[in-house]
Design a protein around this motif. Structure first.
Motif, PDB file in Angstrom:
ATOM      1  N   ALA A  22      85.805  36.965  10.651  1.00  0.00           N
ATOM      2  CA  ALA A  22      85.895  35.541  10.336  1.00  0.00           C
ATOM      3  C   ALA A  22      86.423  35.355   8.925  1.00  0.00           C
ATOM      4  O   ALA A  22      86.087  36.120   8.010  1.00  0.00           O
ATOM      5  CB  ALA A  22      84.528  34.873  10.475  1.00  0.00           C
ATOM      6  N   TYR A  23      87.253  34.335   8.740  1.00  0.00           N
ATOM      7  CA  TYR A  23      87.836  34.019   7.439  1.00  0.00           C
ATOM      8  C   TYR A  23      87.707  32.516   7.205  1.00  0.00           C
ATOM      9  O   TYR A  23      87.931  31.708   8.110  1.00  0.00           O
ATOM     10  CB  TYR A  23      89.309  34.433   7.399  1.00  0.00           C
ATOM     11  N   TRP A  24      87.353  32.140   5.959  1.00  0.00           N
ATOM     12  CA  TRP A  24      87.222  30.718   5.610  1.00  0.00           C
ATOM     13  C   TRP A  24      87.792  30.503   4.222  1.00  0.00           C
ATOM     14  O   TRP A  24      87.411  31.184   3.269  1.00  0.00           O
ATOM     15  CB  TRP A  24      85.757  30.286   5.656  1.00  0.00           C
ATOM     16  N   GLU A  25      88.691  29.545   4.118  1.00  0.00           N
ATOM     17  CA  GLU A  25      89.265  29.142   2.838  1.00  0.00           C
ATOM     18  C   GLU A  25      88.926  27.666   2.654  1.00  0.00           C
ATOM     19  O   GLU A  25      89.428  26.806   3.391  1.00  0.00           O
ATOM     20  CB  GLU A  25      90.780  29.362   2.844  1.00  0.00           C
ATOM     21  N   PRO A  26      88.050  27.329   1.703  1.00  0.00           N
ATOM     22  CA  PRO A  26      87.476  25.982   1.658  1.00  0.00           C
ATOM     23  C   PRO A  26      88.414  24.893   1.177  1.00  0.00           C
ATOM     24  O   PRO A  26      88.306  23.749   1.640  1.00  0.00           O
ATOM     25  CB  PRO A  26      86.286  26.143   0.708  1.00  0.00           C
TER      26      PRO A  26
ATOM     27  N   ASP B  67      90.516  23.881   3.995  1.00  0.00           N
ATOM     28  CA  ASP B  67      89.724  23.866   5.222  1.00  0.00           C
ATOM     29  C   ASP B  67      90.362  24.757   6.289  1.00  0.00           C
ATOM     30  O   ASP B  67      90.610  24.343   7.419  1.00  0.00           O
ATOM     31  CB  ASP B  67      89.591  22.439   5.741  1.00  0.00           C
ATOM     32  N   THR B  68      90.613  25.999   5.896  1.00  0.00           N
ATOM     33  CA  THR B  68      91.242  26.966   6.784  1.00  0.00           C
ATOM     34  C   THR B  68      90.184  27.882   7.385  1.00  0.00           C
ATOM     35  O   THR B  68      89.366  28.458   6.656  1.00  0.00           O
ATOM     36  CB  THR B  68      92.273  27.809   6.025  1.00  0.00           C
ATOM     37  N   TYR B  69      90.193  27.997   8.699  1.00  0.00           N
ATOM     38  CA  TYR B  69      89.263  28.873   9.416  1.00  0.00           C
ATOM     39  C   TYR B  69      90.057  29.812  10.313  1.00  0.00           C
ATOM     40  O   TYR B  69      91.091  29.439  10.858  1.00  0.00           O
ATOM     41  CB  TYR B  69      88.309  28.069  10.306  1.00  0.00           C
TER      42      TYR B  69
ATOM     43  N   SER C 223      92.655  29.934  14.964  1.00  0.00           N
ATOM     44  CA  SER C 223      92.716  29.556  13.560  1.00  0.00           C
ATOM     45  C   SER C 223      93.130  28.102  13.436  1.00  0.00           C
ATOM     46  O   SER C 223      93.820  27.560  14.311  1.00  0.00           O
ATOM     47  CB  SER C 223      93.698  30.459  12.790  1.00  0.00           C
TER      48      SER C 223
ATOM     49  N   SER D 242      93.888  24.904  10.148  1.00  0.00           N
ATOM     50  CA  SER D 242      93.963  24.577   8.736  1.00  0.00           C
ATOM     51  C   SER D 242      94.439  23.146   8.591  1.00  0.00           C
ATOM     52  O   SER D 242      95.231  22.653   9.404  1.00  0.00           O
ATOM     53  CB  SER D 242      94.928  25.525   8.011  1.00  0.00           C
TER      54      SER D 242
ATOM     55  N   GLY E 152      89.673  32.784  -0.349  1.00  0.00           N
ATOM     56  CA  GLY E 152      88.918  32.707   0.884  1.00  0.00           C
ATOM     57  C   GLY E 152      87.840  33.761   0.974  1.00  0.00           C
ATOM     58  O   GLY E 152      87.836  34.755   0.232  1.00  0.00           O
TER      59      GLY E 152
ATOM     60  N   GLN F 261      85.785  36.368   3.629  1.00  0.00           N
ATOM     61  CA  GLN F 261      86.016  37.092   4.869  1.00  0.00           C
ATOM     62  C   GLN F 261      84.802  37.949   5.188  1.00  0.00           C
ATOM     63  O   GLN F 261      84.203  38.567   4.293  1.00  0.00           O
ATOM     64  CB  GLN F 261      87.257  37.973   4.719  1.00  0.00           C
TER      65      GLN F 261
END
Length: 766
Positions: free
Chosen positions: A181-185, A188-190, A213, A215, A757, A759
């Motif tokens: 799982a990856y999140w870039e706040p 708002d990227t998942y 994914s 964004s 991000g 991970q």
């Protein structure tokens, strides 16, 4: 646009780093990734590639090859080809409104649906012939090999500038499963990826992987208040492997993916007073420079929405059969995509010009290849290849001239363009390797190709919202240079070619020296985007190349370092070029003569069991030697300009990629990894007309990753930062349509800003 002077950028390169790059350090990033249990490294890890259709050590392949491992892609959160190539000097994938552009060493194809790529893309041995293929999301990739220079024998036509050889992962002998799982706040990227792989029986194995994914995108729209480009992707792949005996293995791969984008990349990068006044009346907050703010696309239908939907599929059946000591390989494939997208052609909030575009592409291919056993004095590979491609395209471009008061009397209308093309291709190839002595080998090959295309094309004018021909509108708008109605049916073009290559390699201790000469070609065809109505403008010719390369690949410092050096020169005749005419059309032509020459250094150095350094440097001199019919940018009188002696598009004189990786014990059962990357590019032209305004100045980009992982390989947690210095750059730009009427105006696609991000990965078994 944001500028960075080259002298200042080079001044940022620490002398110590440069020294380490020259004494050890490789663009083969695979060895320094740590997604599995760490072992104490005392030598450079062996990297295996299939650049010659056989699995070999990278250090034993007499070809300039850059490698990015799947682990490296996953560690950086990279899921698209254009992002992955930013890790490699002198390699560019640049999305544009009409398609993606792929360039290696300054050689590539512009955006035109009639083009095949000058740099071919192959996935598990299957040719993907269109720039749109680059937009499909990466999924479970084992490695990307970038083969530089013509690859005429084993890969064939349309590899005149090189080839991307992408290998995906196969089923494993033992059960394994993982979730990533990856999140870039900030944007708002998942992203979530799941894998399950292992045996189903003694002879069957399977691997299933899926990714989703989304964004919000990194652009802010001052007109709508929305974030763009919003992205929502998913992809699923299933691979079945059957090995009924030691002599036979069969692999079936089925993949489908869907990519949906909301909004558009394009923004106004510069505007003349006339355009500023028109835009400012609609959106007073609009900006006119390269940043992360855009305005548009419009305020009324159909000019007020942008989207891009891409559905793709890929079915591949591969069989390897041992016939005595030989191996017979069969690769059968059926691939394709369906695309519909709409974008704001004027790149402003004005309701002036829009475009809808529907495309369908499908291709089936069959390759049969016979490989002799390895290790004999004479080794050979022979094969045949047959393929059929079908492409259809319809684009509709509505114009609303009342949006521009001086042109209000012209009213409204839409340009309709239809294009269909069928391509039939077959070839036969052979490559012989003669190991004359224990140290000396000679490799020679030939490939004969027969390529036939048939097409039909028409263009006419109609009322907005209608597909019915309106001759009166055609007369009015043709006078403005917006397109002359035409209809051509039964267009046919065929060509054949015999390409050859010869390589001599000599091993002396831990050093391999090599020299090669090769020819290559890319077939001509029909310009899908041309709107002039002149048949001579619609047909473009074959391009051809003659290339030489000398180099060495060495293992040094008791196998603690590798050093790969190559010197190359390639001369191209009738290089295919696509440029925007500044009004409303792309124009294709052939540059008479071009060259690409330079030097590359790639190195990797295991300094200690904890520290590894990597470096890749490219010096490039790529220019038009003779091109008198080039496109003209604003302020340069036309209709054709002499670009002879000018640098090619996407050809930075100097580019580099440097990295350092530190891995050490954190505590019982846990380790940590620190990785830093520095990527440099000299200035380059982003538009085919070589407009000085659309030159991206030199820049550095810095990336970093901090990871903590368990020594049993089950858990891994990372913080991933890309473009940490927040450099504002672009890889695509052009004139805004109708710039001949509205002044000197430009649009550009800005690259991603800084992202940081989180991970996490969990493996259920090892």
């Amino acid at each position: 646009m944001k500028k960075m002077q080259r002298v200042n950028a080079l001044g940022c390169l620490p002398a110590a780093t440069l020294l380490s790059a020259l004494t050890g350090g490789s663009s083969a990033w695979a060895a320094s990734d740590t997604n599995t249990q760490q072992t104490e490294l005392t030598a450079v890890e062996e990297i295996f590639v299939t650049a010659r259709k056989r699995e070999e050590s990278l250090q034993d392949v007499p070809i300039s090859v850059a490698v990015v491992s799947g682990e490296r892609l996953e560690a950086a959160g990279l899921t698209r080809l254009e992002a992955a190539t930013q890790l490699l000097p002198a390699v560019t994938v640049a999305p544009g409104p009409a398609g993606d552009q792929i360039f290696v060493r300054g050689i590539g194809s512009g955006q035109n649906q009639g083009f095949e790529m000058s740099v071919g893309t192959f996935v598990d041995g299957v040719y993907f012939g269109r720039g749109r293929s680059a937009r499909q999301p990466f999924l479970d990739v084992s490695r990307i090999e970038v083969l530089k220079g013509p690859q005429p024998i084993l890969f064939g036509k349309n590899t005149i500038g090189g080839a991307f050889n992408i290998t995906t992962r196969r089923p494993t002998k033992e059960f394994e499963a993982s979730i990533d799982a990856y999140w870039e706040p900030e944007f708002d990227t998942y992203q979530a990826t799941g894998v399950i792989s292992g045996p189903l029986s003694d002879t069957f194995g399977a691997r299933i992987v899926g990714r989703s994914s989304r964004s919000d995108g990194y652009l802010s729209n001052s007109l709508t208040g929305d974030d763009e480009m919003g992205r929502d992707d998913w992809a699923v792949r299933a691979v079945l492997a059957w090995e009924p005996s030691d002599d036979l293995s069969i692999t079936l791969k089925a993949e489908i993916n869907e990519s949906s984008l909301t909004g558009g990349y394009g923004q106004i990068a510069a505007a003349a007073p006339t355009l500023r006044a028109l835009v400012g009346a609609i959106d007073p907050r609009a900006e006119y420079n390269l940043d992360y703010d855009k305005s548009g696309p419009g305020t009324i239908a159909p000019y007020n929405s942008e989207w891009d939907n891409n559905d793709a599929y890929n079915f591949t059946l591969t069989a390897d059969w041992s016939v005595g000591e030989h191996t017979l390989t069969s690769i059968s494939s059926y691939i394709g995509y369906e695309v519909d997208y709409g974008f704001d052609v004027d790149f402003t909030p004005m309701n002036l010009v829009h475009q809808w575009w529907d495309q369908e592409y499908s291709a089936w291919s069959q390759e049969l290849r016979l490989d002799s056993p390895s290790g004999d004095q004479f080794e050979y590979t022979v094969g045949i290849y047959v393929a059929r491609e079908d492409l259809s395209s319809q684009r509709i471009m509505p114009f609303n001239f009342p949006a521009v008061p001086p042109l209000a009397l012209l009213g409204t209308g839409q340009r309709v363009q239809n294009f269909e093309q069928d391509t039939d291709d077959w070839s036969a190839f052979a490559e012989l390797r003669w190991h004359a002595t224990q140290n000396l080998s000679v490799v020679a090959g030939l490939r004969y190709t027969d390529d036939s295309k048939s097409a039909w094309k028409d263009m006419y004018w109609a009322e907005v919202g209608s597909l019915t021909l309106d001759p009166a509108r055609g007369t009015r708008y043709s006078a403005l240079g917006l397109g002359t109605p035409h209809a051509y049916y039964g267009l046919e073009r065929s060509t054949d070619n015999l390409s050859g290559a010869i390589t001599v390699e000599y091993h002396l201790g831990d050093v391999m020296y090599y020299g090669s000469y090769s020819t290559g070609f890319k077939s001509g065809g029909f310009d899908e985007g041309n709107a002039t109505g002149n048949l001579n403008d619609i047909v473009f010719d074959d391009e051809s190349a003659d290339a030489i390369e000398i180099g060495l690949k060495a293992r040094v410092l008791d196998d603690r370092a590798t050093m790969n050096l190559s010197l190359f020169r390639a001369e191209y005749d009738d290089l295919q070029v696509s440029a925007f005419d500044g009004v409303a059309s792309l124009v294709v032509g052939n540059a008479a003569r071009s060259k690409s020459q330079g030097a590359e250094l790639e190195s990797q150095w295991v300094v200690s069991s904890r520290l590894q350094l990597n470096a890749s440097l490219t010096w490039l001199d790529a220019k038009y030697q003779e091109y008198r019919g080039g496109a003209c940018y604003a302020g340069r009188p036309g209709p054709a300009c002499d670009l002879s002696g000018e640098r090619l598009q996407y050809a930075p004189e100097l580019s580099a990629a440097l990295s350092a990786n530190w891995d050490d014990v954190l505590m019982d059962s846990w380790r940590y990894t620190l990785r830093a990357d520095a990527n440099y590019s000299d200035e380059f032209y982003a538009a085919a007309d070589l407009d000085p305004f659309l030159m991206q100045e030199a820049f550095w980009k810095l990336n970093a990753r901090v990871s903590v992982y368990s020594t049993d390989g089950r858990w891994e947690f990372s913080v991933v930062g890309n473009n940490l210095t927040d450099e504002t750059t672009f890889h695509f730009g052009d004139d805004i349509p109708l710039s001949n009427l509205l002044g000197n105006n430009y649009e550009a696609f800005v690259d991603a800003p800084r992202t940081i991000g989180l991970q996490a990965r969990y493996r259920f078994s090892r």
